[in-house]
Design a protein around this motif. Sequence first.
Motif, PDB file in Angstrom:
ATOM      1  N   ARG A 118       0.815  -1.212   0.000  1.00 54.43           N
ATOM      2  CA  ARG A 118       0.000   0.000   0.000  1.00 54.43           C
ATOM      3  C   ARG A 118       0.846   1.259   0.000  1.00 54.43           C
ATOM      4  O   ARG A 118       0.412   2.299  -0.486  1.00 54.43           O
ATOM      5  N   ARG A 119       2.022   1.173   0.548  1.00 54.00           N
ATOM      6  CA  ARG A 119       2.890   2.340   0.464  1.00 54.00           C
ATOM      7  C   ARG A 119       3.395   2.525  -0.965  1.00 54.00           C
ATOM      8  O   ARG A 119       3.456   3.622  -1.484  1.00 54.00           O
ATOM      9  N   MET A 123      -3.115   5.467  -3.346  1.00 46.25           N
ATOM     10  CA  MET A 123      -4.489   5.531  -3.854  1.00 46.25           C
ATOM     11  C   MET A 123      -5.147   6.852  -3.482  1.00 46.25           C
ATOM     12  O   MET A 123      -5.004   7.342  -2.372  1.00 46.25           O
ATOM     13  N   TYR A 141       1.431  12.417   7.615  1.00 44.66           N
ATOM     14  CA  TYR A 141       0.945  11.169   8.205  1.00 44.66           C
ATOM     15  C   TYR A 141       1.609   9.943   7.586  1.00 44.66           C
ATOM     16  O   TYR A 141       2.138   9.081   8.295  1.00 44.66           O
ATOM     17  N   GLY A 142       1.597   9.882   6.269  1.00 47.63           N
ATOM     18  CA  GLY A 142       2.159   8.714   5.584  1.00 47.63           C
ATOM     19  C   GLY A 142       3.642   8.529   5.871  1.00 47.63           C
ATOM     20  O   GLY A 142       4.069   7.456   6.308  1.00 47.63           O
ATOM     21  N   ILE A 145       4.157   7.282   9.562  1.00 51.01           N
ATOM     22  CA  ILE A 145       3.874   5.888   9.903  1.00 51.01           C
ATOM     23  C   ILE A 145       4.784   4.931   9.165  1.00 51.01           C
ATOM     24  O   ILE A 145       4.977   3.800   9.580  1.00 51.01           O
ATOM     25  N   ASN A 146       5.370   5.383   8.057  1.00 50.64           N
ATOM     26  CA  ASN A 146       6.267   4.504   7.322  1.00 50.64           C
ATOM     27  C   ASN A 146       7.726   4.721   7.690  1.00 50.64           C
ATOM     28  O   ASN A 146       8.619   4.197   7.029  1.00 50.64           O
ATOM     29  N   ARG A 194      -1.019  13.998  -0.177  1.00 51.76           N
ATOM     30  CA  ARG A 194      -0.821  13.048   0.914  1.00 51.76           C
ATOM     31  C   ARG A 194      -0.353  11.704   0.368  1.00 51.76           C
ATOM     32  O   ARG A 194       0.530  11.066   0.922  1.00 51.76           O
ATOM     33  N   ALA A 195      -0.953  11.310  -0.753  1.00 49.95           N
ATOM     34  CA  ALA A 195      -0.533  10.048  -1.354  1.00 49.95           C
ATOM     35  C   ALA A 195       0.877  10.159  -1.913  1.00 49.95           C
ATOM     36  O   ALA A 195       1.658   9.207  -1.848  1.00 49.95           O
ATOM     37  N   VAL A 198       4.493   9.762   0.299  1.00 50.72           N
ATOM     38  CA  VAL A 198       5.226   8.528   0.605  1.00 50.72           C
ATOM     39  C   VAL A 198       5.946   7.986  -0.630  1.00 50.72           C
ATOM     40  O   VAL A 198       6.407   6.842  -0.631  1.00 50.72           O
TER      41      VAL A 198
ATOM     42  N   LEU B 172      -5.311   3.328   5.578  1.00 55.11           N
ATOM     43  CA  LEU B 172      -4.763   2.031   5.176  1.00 55.11           C
ATOM     44  C   LEU B 172      -4.016   2.148   3.852  1.00 55.11           C
ATOM     45  O   LEU B 172      -2.974   1.529   3.654  1.00 55.11           O
ATOM     46  N   ALA B 173      -4.555   2.977   2.945  1.00 55.62           N
ATOM     47  CA  ALA B 173      -3.940   3.111   1.627  1.00 55.62           C
ATOM     48  C   ALA B 173      -2.571   3.783   1.698  1.00 55.62           C
ATOM     49  O   ALA B 173      -1.817   3.758   0.742  1.00 55.62           O
ATOM     50  N   LEU B 174      -2.270   4.408   2.827  1.00 55.08           N
ATOM     51  CA  LEU B 174      -0.944   5.008   2.967  1.00 55.08           C
ATOM     52  C   LEU B 174       0.034   4.033   3.598  1.00 55.08           C
ATOM     53  O   LEU B 174       1.190   4.369   3.847  1.00 55.08           O
ATOM     54  N   GLY B 175      -0.429   2.854   3.905  1.00 54.34           N
ATOM     55  CA  GLY B 175       0.472   1.857   4.476  1.00 54.34           C
ATOM     56  C   GLY B 175       0.370   1.751   5.987  1.00 54.34           C
ATOM     57  O   GLY B 175       1.256   1.201   6.627  1.00 54.34           O
ATOM     58  N   LYS B 180      -2.729   1.143  13.862  1.00 54.35           N
ATOM     59  CA  LYS B 180      -2.285   2.531  13.662  1.00 54.35           C
ATOM     60  C   LYS B 180      -3.448   3.371  13.137  1.00 54.35           C
ATOM     61  O   LYS B 180      -3.655   4.504  13.560  1.00 54.35           O
TER      62      LYS B 180
END
Lengths: 285, 264
Positions: A118-119, A123, A141-142, A145-146, A194-195, A198, B172-175, B180
């Motif tokens: 998903r990273r 989407m 955010y992305g 968390i990654n 936002r997408a 990452v 979820l789509a951001l991983g 979380k």
Amino acid sequence: MVSTSETKMAYPPETTAYAPENKMSPTSTEGTKSATATAKLRAANVNFHYGSFHALHDVSMEFQENKVTALIGPSGCGKSTFLRNLNRINETLRDTRLEGEITLDGQNIMDFDITEVRRRVGMVFQRPNPFPKSIFENIIYGPKINGMLKGTSAAEIVEKSLRRAALWEEAKDKLHESAYALSGGQQQRLCIARALAVNPEVLLLDEPCSALDPIATAKIEDLLVSLKDQCTIVIVTHNMQQAARVADTTGFFLMGRLIEHAKTDMIFKNPACKETEDYITGRFG
Amino acid sequence: MTGRNKYRNAVNNVMLTLSGICAAVTVSMLFVILAYLVYNGFSSLNLDFFTQLPKPTGQVGGGMANAILGSAQVVLIASCFGLPIGFFAGIYLAEFGGKKFCMLVRYMADLLNGVPSIVIGIFAWTVLVVPMHHFSALAGGMALSLMLIPITARSTEQFLLEVPRSMREGALALGATKWKTIATVIVPAARHHDRHDSGRRPHLRRDGAAAVYRPQQRILEHRIFLADRNAAGDDFHSRRCSLRRLAQAGLGGGTCPADDGARR
Ligand SMILES: Nc1ncnc2c1ncn2[C@@H]1O[C@H](COP(=O)(O)OP(=O)(O)OP(=O)(O)O)[C@@H](O)[C@H]1O
Ligand SMILES: [Mg+2]
């Protein structure tokens, strides 16, 4: 008008004929580089079920690296369903079943850690869905968390992402205000930013412009074209002009099947299937 | 045409007036009681009231320090156990659980919710007071937390379910992992529900608390209906308000709005 029963009968053989998996579709032959080698994302014989409802029938499709692919087709034909399988977001729904194989860079996406898929395959949804946080926090955010914040400053990532989504000028003075203070079009560009934050390798967009005015739509289209050299883009759209403007290749879906996938010019000027032609010329759907 | 309009306006006005009067009557009862309390009791309010122990019956002076402190203790202990358990159970119900097990948990929670407090009191008495040989804040707190768990669980579940799917999918789509997503997006979104929903439901724009309050209200009204049919109905009635406050505090929903203010 094409009668339903007639169309139903006609598809299965044609689908296999046009599956890029087996034969070279017009798209692949057109490709300047060796086409199959650069397929970033590939779906092979994908069948998908919502409970007892068979939503996708044997869909095989390739997405070339650094190209924009548009998915068109009448409402309910399975475009979103297909798109949502490409980053495994449909797995969050209960009672669903996926058969077939989807590969990213030649590796089955089921073998990846789900968060990694998903990273790498980002989407953007039909309706803007910013988080109830500030603009800044939405973008960061992305990466957060990654674990991508090491080395680069958060502010840098935010600026870069907003610039890529053509939102920087409008948002730079209110980065710490709620994302809901933005207009619908701005929110959608925020979701794109936002997408992008990452650094996805593939970007899936599900009717990203359906709620937007022509100006915001034009901005997003420009953005897609400019993003091409950084990622592979798949966009679902109901807007034929939009597909014609931004997409290198276009896939036409009907009732859960991929009818035809070819170079956009071909699809719009000289479609190989009668159903495609009927749809394009507005005779049904 | 105008005759019909006149009639419609008249009906409208009569109804507005009627409902206004009834609302006023409802509130006025509360005000009468409050006023009476203040009128008769205000003179007895002083520092001693809060800091002294009660004097034996018949003697003047003293205070309610023990009752105030005791309530605080009981509520604190109840919150320490009841809120986290209920909260996480609610998260499980809304986000993780399978169909059958969740049904069972929901059913049990609702059942526990409808148990008269006297029964829960006897339970705490048997399990804690008797073996320990004395009443304690711990026993009271445990009894209260037992009542708190189902309410907190069910209202947490409702809050989380009100967060649109698209929000989950966005994270979820951001991983993000499931946990979380829950911890960093869904729970905050449930708390800010009014804000991201205000476009569609403008009446919630200003009154955030109302959005927080609504799902609980639904549960509680359902429960009161049940409670009315059992002997301890009124007993339940009287305790539900403070419980709701606690349930809300557990979600960080802030203070509970006045009952009449938030009811829509
Ligand atoms: N969550 C779901 N559960 C059950 N069936 C679903 C679900 N989502 C979609 N479907 C069904 O799957 C089919 C394909 O839906 P999908 O959303 O993929 O269509 P679409 O091509 O994206 O349509 P649109 O252009 O209207 O967005 C439809 O018949 C729909 O009813
Ligand atoms: Mg769709």
